[in-house]
Design an enzyme around this catalytic site. Structure first.
Site, PDB file in Angstrom:
ATOM      1  N   SER A 188       0.856  -1.190   0.000  1.00  0.00           N
ATOM      2  CA  SER A 188       0.000   0.000   0.000  1.00  0.00           C
ATOM      3  C   SER A 188       0.887   1.234   0.000  1.00  0.00           C
ATOM      4  O   SER A 188       2.010   1.205   0.529  1.00  0.00           O
ATOM      5  CB  SER A 188      -0.894   0.012   1.243  1.00  0.00           C
ATOM      6  OG  SER A 188      -1.504   1.279   1.421  1.00  0.00           O
ATOM      7  N   TYR A 201      -1.321  -0.626  10.440  1.00  0.00           N
ATOM      8  CA  TYR A 201      -1.534  -0.976   9.032  1.00  0.00           C
ATOM      9  C   TYR A 201      -0.359  -0.517   8.180  1.00  0.00           C
ATOM     10  O   TYR A 201       0.183  -1.281   7.370  1.00  0.00           O
ATOM     11  CB  TYR A 201      -2.829  -0.342   8.531  1.00  0.00           C
ATOM     12  CG  TYR A 201      -3.064  -0.514   7.050  1.00  0.00           C
ATOM     13  CD1 TYR A 201      -3.466  -1.738   6.534  1.00  0.00           C
ATOM     14  CD2 TYR A 201      -2.883   0.552   6.169  1.00  0.00           C
ATOM     15  CE1 TYR A 201      -3.685  -1.904   5.174  1.00  0.00           C
ATOM     16  CE2 TYR A 201      -3.098   0.398   4.807  1.00  0.00           C
ATOM     17  CZ  TYR A 201      -3.499  -0.834   4.318  1.00  0.00           C
ATOM     18  OH  TYR A 201      -3.703  -0.990   2.964  1.00  0.00           O
TER      19      TYR A 201
END
EC number: 1.1.1.330
Length: 312
Positions: A188, A201
């Site tokens: 990501s 995350y």
């Protein structure tokens, strides 16, 4: 000895030269990937009959599964919902006429799921592995205030980190035997910099990026391509974006572009709009980027909590 003014002039000139050379190289690199290049790796049955995709029932994972099937590969789909797996497998078989296989596995569980996955993949000639499965926060939050924090920590590690390592461990030996294969690890853009209020995350996705690039360096001479894919926002269920736009593409649009970068970039933002955003962030000081991310995520958090209060 140069006078102070002369020294400053040379420092400025060298700095400008460095910036110009870096900019020119960046432009050439962009033309190579987004203008001329079409992906050096011919993703298809030539790499191996089968592609394996984790988190294959929605979003980016489903789009990769369909794109690889379109290229003639049989597809093994791994996810936790048997109903959704069967639905996607049916769509792929109907649309592309290729064989599919479904393996039910909840990556949030402990390691015992990998014996079941190993058995399900036994005997398959796997040319492409897409490590896509992942989870994020339900909304940006300060670490200690994340709901059900202990469980979230375990799941984030098991799903975002453990799955990438374990699936690579299962599939890579067969690729090495044939001296060819592609592993696409979906990280990501949140892993490019520490992302406040999405700290866990962000850190998990930074692991995926470093693991991918290190692995690529280890095995590229043996015919294996490992790519770290680092998207910004894509219109998926996880991102909670329902309306696509130029910089928030559909999963299908994103994956078509990202596949074109395989063999050209070991680390990619996947599509041209995201590559531009990545370039902009790369020229900003890290502290500036983190301040922007903190401000943005605080605003998203405030809106979420306000909406939640109204619903009570």
């Amino acid at each position: 000895m140069l006078p102070a003014a002369g020294l400053l002039w040379w420092v400025g000139a060298l700095g400008a030269l460095y910036a110009a050379v870096r900019g020119a190289l960046g432009l050439l690199g962009a033309l190579r990937v987004w203008g001329i290049g079409a992906g050096r790796a011919a993703l298809g049955p030539g790499l191996g009959a089968w592609a394996v995709v984790t988190g294959a029932t929605d979003g980016i994972g489903k789009a990769y599964a369909k794109e690889l099937a379109k290229r003639g590969m049989k597809v093994a789909l791994i996810s936790r919902s048997k109903e959704k797996l069967d639905q996607v497998a049916g769509e792929i078989t109907e649309q592309y006429g290729v064989e599919t296989k479904v393996i039910v596995a909840d990556f949030g569980e402990r390691e015992d799921i990998y014996d079941r996955i190993r058995a399900g993949l036994e005997g398959l000639e796997i040319g492409v592995l897409v490590n896509n499965v992942g989870i994020s926060y339900s909304y940006p939050e300060y670490f200690i205030d994340v709901p059900d924090l202990d469980k979230t920590i375990d799941k984030m590690i098991n799903i975002n980190i453990m799955s990438v390592c374990k699936m690579t461990r299962l599939v890579l030996p067969g690729m090495l035997e044939r001296s060819k294969g592609v592993i696409l690890n979906i990280s990501s853009a949140a892993g490019m910099y520490p992302t406040p209020l999405l700290t866990l995350y962000s850190a998990s996705k930074a692991f995926v990026d470093y693991f991918s690039r290190g692995l690529h360096a280890e095995y590229k001479s043996k015919g294996i391509i490992v790519q770290s894919v680092m998207p910004y926002y894509v219109a998926t269920k996880m991102s909670k974006i329902s309306k696509p736009s130029f910089d928030k593409p559909t999963p299908e649009t994103y994956v078509r572009a990202a596949i074109g970068t395989v063999g050209l970039q070991s680390q990619t933002n996947g599509c041209l709009p995201h590559a531009f955003m990545g370039w902009v962030f790369s020229i900003l000081p890290t502290s500036t980027v983190m301040n922007l991310l903190m401000k943005t995520n605080k605003q998203i958090r405030a809106r979420f909590l306000k909406k939640k209060m109204k619903e009570k």
